[in-house]
Design an enzyme around this catalytic site. Structure first.
Site, mmCIF file in Angstrom:
data_model
loop_
_atom_site.group_PDB
_atom_site.id
_atom_site.type_symbol
_atom_site.label_atom_id
_atom_site.label_comp_id
_atom_site.label_asym_id
_atom_site.label_seq_id
_atom_site.Cartn_x
_atom_site.Cartn_y
_atom_site.Cartn_z
ATOM 1 N N GLU A 129 -4.361 7.353 -4.977
ATOM 2 C CA GLU A 129 -4.979 6.688 -6.156
ATOM 3 C C GLU A 129 -6.236 7.150 -6.672
ATOM 4 O OE1 GLU A 129 -4.277 2.388 -5.809
ATOM 5 O OE2 GLU A 129 -2.279 2.617 -5.180
ATOM 6 N N ARG A 137 0.772 -1.230 0.123
ATOM 7 C CA ARG A 137 -0.099 0.178 -0.103
ATOM 8 C C ARG A 137 1.008 1.341 0.037
ATOM 9 N NH1 ARG A 137 -3.468 -3.140 -1.278
ATOM 10 N NH2 ARG A 137 -5.414 -3.204 -0.584
ATOM 11 N N HIS A 160 -1.416 -0.071 -9.832
ATOM 12 C CA HIS A 160 -2.245 -0.899 -9.122
ATOM 13 C C HIS A 160 -2.792 -2.180 -9.621
ATOM 14 C CE1 HIS A 160 -3.908 -0.983 -4.783
ATOM 15 N NE2 HIS A 160 -3.809 -2.177 -5.237
#
Length: 335
Positions: free
Chosen positions: A277, A248, A296
């Site tokens: 994000e 993360r 991601h």
């Protein structure tokens, strides 16, 4: 906890995300109906009708359920998160409710391990700059070799995996095949050592960092792991080492990373996650030298929802058999 039988159970599937592949497929609900035709199974493609469906729902399958939505779920017994991270569910109302939470731990391990190994190879062989030269139609053999980040090999290098869980084990298995020496860091300092030289507790991370050629952050997001890698940790890494984060964005101080790349302290870095994000167009990460970014995607695969469905069916078998659920989340630890 009194678990109702399938004929007295309602299960609701609802996952909506801006990225299409995180959204639950209707086939998930179809597979549950096929296995337990007597169960009431509802599928929602978005949250527009979720408040109507929640009051008599016993099992909720989805990535998120906000506190104001949870207040309507008066019969809820179990939430199965389709996302590995459960920070979005750790609010007081849920933590004190006694509702069980599970996650899909393990189903992302293979694609994430392959993605991470691909990032390591890309950094070792400087594929990002190679593609840029290709786009410019330039045969840049000398230019690529003359960069400070020389073309190198994974073979013989030390890979330090911080957060040596299921993802780390799959990565270690693959890294070992490339002739790498692999060290792992776990919360307890213990774990499956089949594919690693040694497993260390967090207290020994500082001692291990100067020896690593590649450091991969794969730890869960918890109160203890936020900003796990900052100025002190990056300063301990050997000059020219590569840092990769597939956990993360909150685990890494991005401003410190950018500075280390700009001064040449790190040989390169790769990120599949960011602290915010989607990454804003004005983020300095886009322009940081020797930084390889993927949006991601490390856990995404064409087999994702097949694995999600298989796991959910197995957990439902455990549920109706009265067994302990194998992927239960400890909400106090957030994983």
């Amino acid at each position: 906890m009194n678990r109702p039988s399938p004929e007295n159970t309602k299960l609701l599937v609802c996952v909506k995300h801006s990225f299409s592949e995180w959204c639950a497929k209707p086939e998930v609900a179809d597979a549950i109906r096929a296995r337990w035709p007597q169960m009431r199974v509802a599928y929602l493609p978005d949250y527009s009708r979720v408040l109507e469906e929640l009051p008599d729902t016993h099992i909720f399958v989805g990535a998120s359920l906000r506190a104001e939505q949870f207040a309507h779920a008066r019969n809820l017994l179990w939430i199965h998160s389709t996302a590995a991270g459960v920070s979005q569910l750790v609010y007081p109302e849920l933590r004190s409710s006694g509702v069980i939470v599970t996650n899909p731990r393990g189903i992302f391990s293979v694609p994430m391990a392959e993605h991470t190994l691909g990032m390591m190879l890309a950094l070792a062989r400087n594929f990002p700059d190679t593609v840029r030269y290709q786009d410019a139609a330039k045969w840049a053999q000398q230019e690529l070799w003359s960069k400070p980040q020389r073309l190198t090999e994974l073979n013989g290098g030390v890979l330090l995996i911080v957060g040596y869980g299921s993802i780390g084990r799959e990565l270690a298995k693959r890294a070992q095949a490339f002739g790498m020496r692999v060290w792992g860091v776990t919360r307890s300092g213990k774990g499956d050592a089949t594919f690693v030289e040694k497993i260390l507790p967090p207290e020994q991370l500082q001692e291990a960092l100067p020896h690593a050629d590649y450091v991969v952050i794969a730890a869960p997001e918890t109160a203890e792991t936020k900003q796990l890698f900052g100025a002190e940790q990056i300063a301990l890494m050997k000059r020219g080492a590569r840092l990769i984060n597939v956990a993360r964005g909150s685990l890494l101080d991005e401003s410190v990373l950018i500075a280390a790349l700009q001064c040449g302290g790190l040989g390169g870095a790769a990120l599949d996650v960011a602290s915010s994000e989607p990454l804003r167009a004005d983020s300095q990460l886009w322009r940081a030298p020797n930084l390889f970014l993927t949006p991601h995607l490390s856990g995404v695969s064409d087999r994702l929802w097949k694995r999600e469905t298989e796991l959910l069916l197995r957990l439902l078998d455990e549920w109706f058999s009265g067994k302990e659920l194998s992927n239960r989340v400890d909400l106090s630890r957030r994983y």
